[in-house]
Design a protein around this motif. Structure first.
Motif, PDB file in Angstrom:
ATOM      1  N   VAL A   1      56.621  51.659  19.164  1.00 56.76           N
ATOM      2  CA  VAL A   1      55.862  51.490  20.359  1.00 56.76           C
ATOM      3  C   VAL A   1      55.356  50.045  20.617  1.00 56.76           C
ATOM      4  CG1 VAL A   1      55.358  53.698  20.898  1.00 56.76           C
ATOM      5  CG2 VAL A   1      53.669  52.137  19.832  1.00 56.76           C
ATOM      6  N   ALA A   2      55.887  49.280  19.750  1.00 49.21           N
ATOM      7  CA  ALA A   2      55.365  47.869  19.825  1.00 49.21           C
ATOM      8  C   ALA A   2      55.862  46.896  21.116  1.00 49.21           C
ATOM      9  CB  ALA A   2      55.892  46.902  18.584  1.00 49.21           C
ATOM     10  N   GLY A   3      54.993  46.305  21.787  1.00 45.46           N
ATOM     11  CA  GLY A   3      55.331  45.404  23.021  1.00 45.46           C
ATOM     12  C   GLY A   3      56.355  44.330  22.630  1.00 45.46           C
ATOM     13  N   LEU A   4      56.387  43.630  23.780  1.00 43.41           N
ATOM     14  CA  LEU A   4      57.368  42.241  23.677  1.00 43.41           C
ATOM     15  C   LEU A   4      56.495  41.215  23.009  1.00 43.41           C
ATOM     16  CD1 LEU A   4      59.905  40.654  24.421  1.00 43.41           C
ATOM     17  CD2 LEU A   4      58.835  40.075  26.418  1.00 43.41           C
ATOM     18  N   ARG A   5      55.146  40.940  23.309  1.00 45.96           N
ATOM     19  CA  ARG A   5      54.416  40.023  22.593  1.00 45.96           C
ATOM     20  C   ARG A   5      53.847  40.662  21.324  1.00 45.96           C
ATOM     21  NH1 ARG A   5      54.867  34.935  24.967  1.00 45.96           N
ATOM     22  NH2 ARG A   5      55.191  35.119  27.251  1.00 45.96           N
TER      23      ARG A   5
ATOM     24  N   SER B   1      54.217  48.473  24.049  1.00 47.93           N
ATOM     25  CA  SER B   1      55.064  48.788  25.066  1.00 47.93           C
ATOM     26  C   SER B   1      54.479  50.179  25.964  1.00 47.93           C
ATOM     27  CB  SER B   1      56.199  49.227  24.695  1.00 47.93           C
ATOM     28  OG  SER B   1      57.291  49.801  25.635  1.00 47.93           O
ATOM     29  N   VAL B   2      54.528  49.676  27.197  1.00 53.72           N
ATOM     30  CA  VAL B   2      53.884  50.768  28.174  1.00 53.72           C
ATOM     31  C   VAL B   2      55.249  51.930  28.257  1.00 53.72           C
ATOM     32  CG1 VAL B   2      53.556  51.387  30.684  1.00 53.72           C
ATOM     33  CG2 VAL B   2      52.362  49.315  29.589  1.00 53.72           C
ATOM     34  N   ALA B   3      56.425  51.669  28.546  1.00 53.74           N
ATOM     35  CA  ALA B   3      57.457  52.638  28.458  1.00 53.74           C
ATOM     36  C   ALA B   3      57.405  53.538  27.279  1.00 53.74           C
ATOM     37  CB  ALA B   3      58.694  51.638  28.641  1.00 53.74           C
ATOM     38  N   ARG B   4      57.284  52.805  26.063  1.00 48.13           N
ATOM     39  CA  ARG B   4      57.567  53.585  24.962  1.00 48.13           C
ATOM     40  C   ARG B   4      56.175  54.437  24.437  1.00 48.13           C
ATOM     41  NH1 ARG B   4      59.677  48.203  21.349  1.00 48.13           N
ATOM     42  NH2 ARG B   4      61.902  48.153  22.265  1.00 48.13           N
ATOM     43  N   LEU B   5      55.062  53.861  24.980  1.00 47.12           N
ATOM     44  CA  LEU B   5      53.800  54.728  24.499  1.00 47.12           C
ATOM     45  C   LEU B   5      53.909  55.709  25.483  1.00 47.12           C
ATOM     46  CD1 LEU B   5      51.160  54.529  23.111  1.00 47.12           C
ATOM     47  CD2 LEU B   5      50.203  53.485  25.088  1.00 47.12           C
TER      48      LEU B   5
ATOM     49  N   ARG C   1      53.072  43.488  33.087  1.00 42.80           N
ATOM     50  CA  ARG C   1      54.633  44.086  33.006  1.00 42.80           C
ATOM     51  C   ARG C   1      54.689  45.198  32.196  1.00 42.80           C
ATOM     52  NH1 ARG C   1      57.502  38.022  32.716  1.00 42.80           N
ATOM     53  NH2 ARG C   1      57.183  37.491  34.782  1.00 42.80           N
ATOM     54  N   ASP C   2      55.352  45.429  31.009  1.00 46.14           N
ATOM     55  CA  ASP C   2      55.568  46.515  30.167  1.00 46.14           C
ATOM     56  C   ASP C   2      54.568  46.354  28.984  1.00 46.14           C
ATOM     57  OD1 ASP C   2      56.629  48.961  29.650  1.00 46.14           O
ATOM     58  OD2 ASP C   2      57.823  47.755  27.820  1.00 46.14           O
ATOM     59  N   ASP C   3      53.994  45.365  28.865  1.00 42.29           N
ATOM     60  CA  ASP C   3      52.715  45.170  27.658  1.00 42.29           C
ATOM     61  C   ASP C   3      51.372  45.490  27.958  1.00 42.29           C
ATOM     62  OD1 ASP C   3      55.189  44.528  26.112  1.00 42.29           O
ATOM     63  OD2 ASP C   3      54.588  42.130  26.505  1.00 42.29           O
ATOM     64  N   LEU C   4      50.860  46.439  27.102  1.00 39.47           N
ATOM     65  CA  LEU C   4      49.496  46.287  27.027  1.00 39.47           C
ATOM     66  C   LEU C   4      48.864  45.438  26.026  1.00 39.47           C
ATOM     67  CD1 LEU C   4      48.891  50.096  26.972  1.00 39.47           C
ATOM     68  CD2 LEU C   4      48.624  48.812  28.670  1.00 39.47           C
ATOM     69  N   PHE C   5      47.693  44.772  26.458  1.00 33.97           N
ATOM     70  CA  PHE C   5      46.784  43.724  25.635  1.00 33.97           C
ATOM     71  C   PHE C   5      45.453  44.275  25.678  1.00 33.97           C
ATOM     72  CE2 PHE C   5      50.339  41.769  28.260  1.00 33.97           C
ATOM     73  CZ  PHE C   5      50.630  40.536  27.373  1.00 33.97           C
ATOM     74  N   ALA C   6      44.902  43.986  24.158  1.00 30.37           N
ATOM     75  CA  ALA C   6      43.513  44.338  24.012  1.00 30.37           C
ATOM     76  C   ALA C   6      42.942  43.019  23.713  1.00 30.37           C
ATOM     77  CB  ALA C   6      43.404  45.383  22.580  1.00 30.37           C
ATOM     78  N   LEU C   7      41.849  42.634  24.480  1.00 30.15           N
ATOM     79  CA  LEU C   7      41.240  41.167  24.280  1.00 30.15           C
ATOM     80  C   LEU C   7      39.929  41.384  24.636  1.00 30.15           C
ATOM     81  CD1 LEU C   7      42.229  38.914  27.237  1.00 30.15           C
ATOM     82  CD2 LEU C   7      43.260  41.146  27.078  1.00 30.15           C
ATOM     83  N   ALA C   8      39.116  40.301  23.927  1.00 24.09           N
ATOM     84  CA  ALA C   8      37.666  40.219  24.324  1.00 24.09           C
ATOM     85  C   ALA C   8      37.743  39.714  25.887  1.00 24.09           C
ATOM     86  CB  ALA C   8      37.166  38.986  23.455  1.00 24.09           C
TER      87      ALA C   8
END
Length: 459
Positions: free
Chosen positions: A236-240, A245-249, A307-314
Motif C-alpha cells: 500500500v506504499a504511496g508514490l513518495r 497510497s489512498v487507493a491501495r489502502l 493526490r493519491d498519497d497520505l503524508f504524516a508530518l510534524a
C-alpha cells in the motif's frame, strides 16, 4: 538485581551505558548496581539527570545527584527540561515527552539508556492504558527494549518488584530523594499506586505480577499485529517515500487498514491517534476528492493528503513572511526551521572549461529570498514561461507546502530559482560556470520532494 544486570551485559555491551538518574530510590539503586559492575563488564558509564524545574527544591536535587555521581566516579550530565503547559494538557505527558527528547539527543549510535521501571510500574501502566480504552499496543505497557534516537532504551528491572530495589538500596545504605509530588493524588499514577494497587493486593497478593503478565501477553499480540501490518505496508506504499497510497489502502478491510495506519505512523515516529480520528482518516480523508486537501491533526502530528498519497508530518510552522537579502557568498539560514540555502560552482563544469579543479564562485548580483509570492512566472531557456502554480503542480508539490518553498529573486523582482524545484532566468555560457543552488536540511527531505540541487547561470 546485580545478577540480572550481569547477565544482560554479558549478552551485549553498548559503547556507552547511560543511566536515567532522578535521584529517587529506584534509579539510585540501578546507578549503584551499574557502577559496581563497571569494571567487571567493561562498561563506559554515564548518568543523566533532568531538572524539570517543577519543584522549588529541584536545584538541590540536582546538586545531590551530582554529588552522588562524583562519589561513585560516574560521568554526570544535567539537563533542564523546557515544559510549557497548555489548556487541557497533561503535565505528566509533557514531562515524559521532554525527557524522551533530551534522552534521544544525548545517545550516540548504539548507546543504551537504562531506566529503573519495575514490575509495579508495569502494572500501573497497564491499568492506566486500560482506563484510557487502549488497544493491545497500549495494554502491552512498557517494552523491555525499544529504539530511542540513535540508541536503545532498556528497562532491565521490569521483572523485579519495587520492594526488591528498596531492599538493595537499604542494604547498601544509599541516600535518595523523596519527591513530594509522588504523593500528589491528583496525578492518575499516584492514585493507582497509593490507593488502588494496595486495595487490589489485599484481595490478590500477586496482583502486580499477574497484571504485568497480561501486559506481556498483549505485547505478543501487538507483535503479531505489527508483523501482519509489515507484510501489507509495501503493498500500500504511496508514490513518495514514506507515504501510503489512498487507493491501495482503501482496498483493505477496516481492521487491517487501522493496523497498517498505526504501524506506518509508528515507523514515521508519531503516536497513533485515537479510534475516532482513525475512523475519520479511513472515512473522510480516503474518500475525499483527489484535488481536496483534507487534514487530521493530533499530538504533534498532521496527516495530510495530496493526490493519491497520505503524508504524516510534524505540524507546519507559521508561514514565513520575511524577506532575506543574500549575496550567495555564505550559506543563508532560513527562518522557521526551513533549512539553509547555499550556492556553489557545479563540479561537472570543470572538464568543459578545461580546469583541473572547480572554478571559484563568480560575483553574483545581490538577490532576495521570499516566500509565497503570487503572480510570479518561471522563464526557462527553450521552454514556455510557466506560472509558479503550474510549476508546483507539475513537480507534485502540495498546495499546503508551497508557501514554505524559498523563492530566489533578483532586485528587479524576477524569479531566478524555486529552491529544489526549478531554475529560472538565463542559462550559463561556456565561459560562465553553472551554479548549484542547494536547499539543505528542510523538514520534508524524507518525502523525496525538492531535490536539493539545481543549476542556473549567473548574469
Amino acid at each position: 538485581m546485580i545478577d540480572r544486570l550481569r547477565r544482560l551485559f554479558a549478552q551485549s555491551t553498548p559503547p556507552r551505558l547511560w543511566v536515567a538518574y532522578s535521584g529517587g530510590c529506584d534509579s539510585h539503586a540501578l546507578l549503584h548496581a551499574c557502577a559496581q559492575l563497571r569494571a567487571e563488564c567493561g562498561l563506559t558509564l554515564s548518568a543523566i539527570h533532568i531538572d524539570h524545574g517543577l519543584h522549588p527544591d529541584s536545584g538541590s536535587w540536582a546538586r545531590h545527584c551530582r554529588a552522588v555521581c562524583h562519589a561513585l566516579g560516574v560521568d554526570y550530565h544535567e539537563h533542564q527540561a523546557q515544559i510549557e503547559r497548555g489548556p487541557g494538557e497533561s503535565l505528566e505527558a509533557l514531562a515524559r515527552s521532554a525527557r524522551q527528547r533530551i534522552f534521544a539527543n544525548c545517545l550516540g549510535p548504539g548507546d543504551w539508556l537504562v531506566t529503573a521501571q519495575h514490575r509495579d510500574d508495569q502494572a500501573e501502566t497497564l491499568l492506566l492504558a486500560l482506563l484510557r480504552g487502549s488497544g493491545v499496543h497500549g495494554l502491552a505497557a512498557m517494552p523491555a527494549q525499544s529504539a530511542l534516537g540513535p540508541g536503545t532504551l532498556v528497562r532491565p528491572l521490569l521483572d523485579l518488584a519495587q520492594a526488591e530495589l528498596r531492599a538493595y538500596a537499604e542494604q547498601h545504605r544509599l541516600r535518595w530523594i523523596d519527591d513530594p509530588s509522588n504523593q500528589d493524588l491528583s496525578f492518575d499514577r499516584n492514585l493507582l499506586r497509593h490507593q488502588v494497587m494496595p486495595l487490589l493486593r489485599q484481595r490478590w497478593p500477586s496482583a502486580a505480577t499477574t497484571i504485568a503478565r497480561s501486559a506481556a501477553h498483549c505485547a505478543e499480540a501487538a507483535a503479531l499485529i505489527d508483523a501482519l501490518a509489515d507484510e501489507q505496508l509495501p503493498r500500500v506504499a504511496g508514490l513518495r517515500p514514506g507515504t501510503l497510497s489512498v487507493a491501495r489502502l482503501s482496498t483493505l478491510a477496516p481492521e487491517r487498514a487501522r493496523a497498517v495506519l498505526r504501524r506506518w505512523l509508528a515507523q514515521q515516529g508519531f503516536q497513533a491517534p485515537n479510534r475516532l480520528r482513525l475512523e475519520t482518516i479511513l472515512g473522510e480523508v480516503l474518500r475525499a476528492r483527489a484535488d481536496a486537501q483534507p487534514m487530521v491533526a493530533w499530538d504533534s502530528c498532521e496527516l495530510r493528503r495530496y493526490r493519491d498519497d497520505l503524508f504524516a508530518l510534524a505540524p507546519l510552522p507559521p508561514r514565513p513572511a520575511t524577506e532575506l537579502s543574500w549575496d550567495g557568498r555564505q550559506p543563508l539560514q532560513l527562518p522557521m526551521g526551513l533549512g539553509m540555502l547555499s550556492l556553489e560552482v557545479d563540479d561537472s563544469a570543470r572538464p568543459a572549461m578545461g580546469l583541473a579543479s572547480p572554478p571559484a564562485l563568480p560575483d553574483v548580483p545581490s538577490m532576495r529570498v521570499r516566500f509565497a509570492v503570487s503572480g510570479l512566472c518561471c522563464r526557462q531557456p527553450n521552454r514556455p514561461s510557466r506560472r509558479l502554480k503550474i510549476l508546483f503542480q507539475h513537480n507534485g508539490i502540495p498546495a499546503w507546502l508551497r508557501p514554505y518553498v524559498p523563492l530566489l529573486l533578483d532586485l528587479e523582482g524576477d524569479l531566478l530559482a524555486v529552491a529544489g524545484v526549478a531554475a529560472c532566468g538565463s542559462s550559463s555560457t561556456p565561459s560562465q560556470p553553472t551554479l548549484r543552488l542547494r536547499w539543505i536540511g528542510h523538514p520534508w527531505v524524507r518525502f523525496g520532494w525538492f531535490d536539493p540541487v539545481l543549476g542556473f547561470g549567473p548574469e
